[in-house]
Design an enzyme around this catalytic site. Structure first.
Site, PDB file in Angstrom:
ATOM      1  N   ASP A  31      -6.322  -5.271 -10.559  1.00  0.00           N
ATOM      2  CA  ASP A  31      -7.492  -4.683 -12.004  1.00  0.00           C
ATOM      3  C   ASP A  31      -8.152  -3.737 -12.240  1.00  0.00           C
ATOM      4  O   ASP A  31      -7.545  -2.611 -11.852  1.00  0.00           O
ATOM      5  CB  ASP A  31      -9.333  -5.123 -11.181  1.00  0.00           C
ATOM      6  CG  ASP A  31     -10.429  -5.277 -11.388  1.00  0.00           C
ATOM      7  OD1 ASP A  31     -10.671  -6.682 -11.829  1.00  0.00           O
ATOM      8  OD2 ASP A  31     -10.585  -4.854 -12.628  1.00  0.00           O
ATOM      9  N   GLN A  94     -19.965 -12.972 -14.345  1.00  0.00           N
ATOM     10  CA  GLN A  94     -19.123 -13.160 -15.058  1.00  0.00           C
ATOM     11  C   GLN A  94     -18.226 -12.841 -16.276  1.00  0.00           C
ATOM     12  O   GLN A  94     -19.750 -12.881 -17.529  1.00  0.00           O
ATOM     13  CB  GLN A  94     -18.229 -14.819 -15.449  1.00  0.00           C
ATOM     14  CG  GLN A  94     -17.495 -14.801 -15.999  1.00  0.00           C
ATOM     15  CD  GLN A  94     -16.247 -16.184 -16.030  1.00  0.00           C
ATOM     16  OE1 GLN A  94     -17.633 -17.183 -15.796  1.00  0.00           O
ATOM     17  NE2 GLN A  94     -15.445 -16.751 -16.045  1.00  0.00           N
ATOM     18  N   HIS A 100     -10.535 -17.384 -12.393  1.00  0.00           N
ATOM     19  CA  HIS A 100     -10.247 -16.014 -11.636  1.00  0.00           C
ATOM     20  C   HIS A 100     -10.943 -15.556 -10.324  1.00  0.00           C
ATOM     21  O   HIS A 100     -11.839 -15.633 -10.395  1.00  0.00           O
ATOM     22  CB  HIS A 100      -9.617 -14.536 -12.497  1.00  0.00           C
ATOM     23  CG  HIS A 100     -11.319 -13.861 -13.022  1.00  0.00           C
ATOM     24  ND1 HIS A 100     -11.818 -14.418 -13.534  1.00  0.00           N
ATOM     25  CD2 HIS A 100     -11.551 -12.995 -12.169  1.00  0.00           C
ATOM     26  CE1 HIS A 100     -12.983 -13.634 -14.513  1.00  0.00           C
ATOM     27  NE2 HIS A 100     -13.057 -12.786 -13.313  1.00  0.00           N
ATOM     28  N   HIS A 102     -11.188 -12.664  -7.672  1.00  0.00           N
ATOM     29  CA  HIS A 102     -10.988 -11.637  -6.880  1.00  0.00           C
ATOM     30  C   HIS A 102     -10.747 -11.175  -5.162  1.00  0.00           C
ATOM     31  O   HIS A 102     -11.238 -12.536  -4.884  1.00  0.00           O
ATOM     32  CB  HIS A 102     -12.113 -10.920  -7.083  1.00  0.00           C
ATOM     33  CG  HIS A 102     -13.185 -10.630  -8.873  1.00  0.00           C
ATOM     34  ND1 HIS A 102     -12.861  -9.442  -9.047  1.00  0.00           N
ATOM     35  CD2 HIS A 102     -13.479 -11.511  -8.925  1.00  0.00           C
ATOM     36  CE1 HIS A 102     -13.390  -9.357 -10.723  1.00  0.00           C
ATOM     37  NE2 HIS A 102     -14.235 -10.571 -10.748  1.00  0.00           N
TER      38      HIS A 102
HETATM   39  P1  5GP Z   1     -15.611 -10.911 -14.006  1.00  0.00           P
HETATM   40  O1  5GP Z   1     -16.128  -9.723 -14.239  1.00  0.00           O
HETATM   41  O2  5GP Z   1     -15.291 -11.348 -14.726  1.00  0.00           O
HETATM   42  O3  5GP Z   1     -15.245 -11.865 -12.419  1.00  0.00           O
HETATM   43  O4  5GP Z   1     -14.088  -9.803 -13.706  1.00  0.00           O
HETATM   44  C1  5GP Z   1     -13.421  -9.497 -15.030  1.00  0.00           C
HETATM   45  C2  5GP Z   1     -12.639  -8.440 -14.451  1.00  0.00           C
HETATM   46  O5  5GP Z   1     -11.272  -8.549 -15.084  1.00  0.00           O
HETATM   47  C3  5GP Z   1     -12.634  -7.490 -14.129  1.00  0.00           C
HETATM   48  O6  5GP Z   1     -13.187  -6.844 -13.284  1.00  0.00           O
HETATM   49  C4  5GP Z   1     -12.124  -6.179 -15.380  1.00  0.00           C
HETATM   50  O7  5GP Z   1     -12.370  -4.901 -14.462  1.00  0.00           O
HETATM   51  C5  5GP Z   1     -11.256  -7.328 -14.875  1.00  0.00           C
HETATM   52  N1  5GP Z   1     -10.313  -6.945 -16.684  1.00  0.00           N
HETATM   53  C6  5GP Z   1     -10.836  -7.175 -17.390  1.00  0.00           C
HETATM   54  N2  5GP Z   1      -9.925  -6.471 -18.108  1.00  0.00           N
HETATM   55  C7  5GP Z   1      -8.680  -6.440 -17.812  1.00  0.00           C
HETATM   56  C8  5GP Z   1      -7.100  -6.278 -18.728  1.00  0.00           C
HETATM   57  O8  5GP Z   1      -7.154  -6.307 -19.359  1.00  0.00           O
HETATM   58  N3  5GP Z   1      -6.721  -5.875 -17.049  1.00  0.00           N
HETATM   59  C9  5GP Z   1      -6.532  -6.019 -16.190  1.00  0.00           C
HETATM   60  N4  5GP Z   1      -5.601  -5.672 -15.311  1.00  0.00           N
HETATM   61  N5  5GP Z   1      -7.862  -6.357 -15.140  1.00  0.00           N
HETATM   62  C10 5GP Z   1      -8.781  -6.402 -16.292  1.00  0.00           C
END
Ligand code: 5GP
Ligand code: ZN
Length: 137
Positions: A31, A94, A100, A102
């Site tokens: 991440d 999200q 996805h 984590h």
């Molecule tokens: P969510 O909040 O949707 O469960 O998690 C999305 C995750 O994707 C976040 O932890 C954010 O830091 C990560 N993320 C967003 N854009 C990118 C990216 O371009 N590259 C990587 N490696 N992680 C990303």
């Protein structure tokens, strides 16, 4: 592949990522905003918005990968624990609308708080909820 989906582009390799694992169905990468050292994301190459859209076969593979990679991270990082987090919907946190999971390695005294705002529930309400949910199964 969904237009303008950042994780479709990362999963396909069009956008580079710090990949730790890849097969024909998944890419797993670090991440860019890590909660802790070694925070990884398991991302299917096929686009699903969230858990409600996921098929049973992909779901099984996600969890199988999570178990395998949790052991790998434990060995590699010597972490003391592991949180598996999977957010669906804005209210749940999200931010990327491509399913996805984590993997968040935890370290003694890392100060991170996840799901720590729990309090005893009302047992009558819990029983009503049990009936309501079971009726949909
Ligand atoms: P969510 O909040 O949707 O469960 O998690 C999305 C995750 O994707 C976040 O932890 C954010 O830091 C990560 N993320 C967003 N854009 C990118 C990216 O371009 N590259 C990587 N490696 N992680 C990303
Ligand atoms: Zn996508």
């Amino acid at each position: 592949m969904k237009d303008d989906c950042i994780f479709c582009m990362i999963a396909s390799g069009k956008i580079p990522s710090a990949t730790i694992y890849e097969d024909s169905h998944f890419r797993v990468f670090l991440d860019i905003n890590p909660v802790t050292k070694g925070h990884c994301l398991i991302v299917p190459k096929e686009h699903f918005d969230n858990i409600y859209e996921l098929d049973a076969e992909t779901a099984a593979k996600v969890f199988s990968l999570a178990t395998m990679l949790s052991r790998t991270l434990k060995k590699a990082l010597k972490c003391d624990g592991m949180n598996i987090v999977q957010n669906n919907g804005t209210v749940a946190g999200q931010t990327v609308f491509h399913f996805h999971m984590h993997l968040i390695p935890r370290y003694d005294n890392d100060g991170v708080t996840i799901l720590e705002e729990q309090a005893p529930g009302n047992m009558e309400e819990i029983e009503e909820l049990r009936k309501l949910i079971k009726a949909e199964l």
